[in-house]
Design a protein around this motif. Structure first.
Motif, mmCIF file in Angstrom:
data_model
loop_
_atom_site.group_PDB
_atom_site.id
_atom_site.type_symbol
_atom_site.label_atom_id
_atom_site.label_comp_id
_atom_site.label_asym_id
_atom_site.label_seq_id
_atom_site.Cartn_x
_atom_site.Cartn_y
_atom_site.Cartn_z
ATOM 1 N N UNK A 16 0.835 -1.194 0.000
ATOM 2 C CA UNK A 16 0.000 0.000 0.000
ATOM 3 C C UNK A 16 0.873 1.250 0.000
ATOM 4 N N UNK A 17 1.919 1.242 0.801
ATOM 5 C CA UNK A 17 2.853 2.371 0.841
ATOM 6 C C UNK A 17 3.429 2.640 -0.550
ATOM 7 N N UNK A 18 3.798 1.596 -1.255
ATOM 8 C CA UNK A 18 4.357 1.749 -2.595
ATOM 9 C C UNK A 18 3.333 2.330 -3.562
ATOM 10 N N UNK A 19 2.077 1.887 -3.462
ATOM 11 C CA UNK A 19 1.016 2.438 -4.312
ATOM 12 C C UNK A 19 0.790 3.919 -4.008
ATOM 13 N N UNK A 20 0.750 4.246 -2.729
ATOM 14 C CA UNK A 20 0.537 5.634 -2.325
ATOM 15 C C UNK A 20 1.695 6.505 -2.807
ATOM 16 N N UNK A 21 2.902 5.991 -2.716
ATOM 17 C CA UNK A 21 4.077 6.738 -3.173
ATOM 18 C C UNK A 21 3.957 7.066 -4.660
ATOM 19 N N UNK A 22 3.556 6.084 -5.455
ATOM 20 C CA UNK A 22 3.385 6.322 -6.893
ATOM 21 C C UNK A 22 2.296 7.351 -7.151
ATOM 22 N N UNK A 23 1.177 7.225 -6.440
ATOM 23 C CA UNK A 23 0.075 8.180 -6.600
ATOM 24 C C UNK A 23 0.520 9.592 -6.238
ATOM 25 N N UNK A 24 1.258 9.720 -5.154
ATOM 26 C CA UNK A 24 1.732 11.037 -4.710
ATOM 27 C C UNK A 24 2.644 11.656 -5.762
ATOM 28 N N UNK A 25 3.555 10.856 -6.307
ATOM 29 C CA UNK A 25 4.469 11.362 -7.334
ATOM 30 C C UNK A 25 3.702 11.776 -8.581
ATOM 31 N N UNK A 26 2.756 10.927 -9.022
ATOM 32 C CA UNK A 26 1.964 11.227 -10.215
ATOM 33 C C UNK A 26 1.124 12.484 -10.043
#
Length: 73
Positions: A16-26
């Motif tokens: 989940x952390x990895x998904x959130x990180x990608x979303x935040x960057x995008x």
């Protein structure tokens, strides 16, 4: 008197952390904390308005955010 900001730590699954990180960057956020705070504030504001119901459009936006964060399928 000004409200003192308190920081707390929470545990979430690494995936989940990895998904959130990608979303935040995008989404153009400077860091994951900034993104998480934004999303949570939006959810709280949306749900805490007294006497006002959420429109179908707003409800779908919230669901899309939750899906993107991996909270719902």
């Amino acid at each position: 008197m000004a409200e003192e900001e308190v920081t707390v730590k929470i545990s979430i699954p690494k995936t989940l952390y990895e998904k959130i990180t990608r979303e935040a960057e995008d989404a153009g956020f400077n860091n994951i904390e900034e993104f998480i705070i934004y999303v949570l504030e939006q959810l709280v504001e949306t749900s805490s308005v007294e006497g006002e119901t959420m429109s179908k459009e707003d409800e779908e936006k919230v669901k899309e955010r939750l899906r993107a964060l991996g909270y719902i399928d």
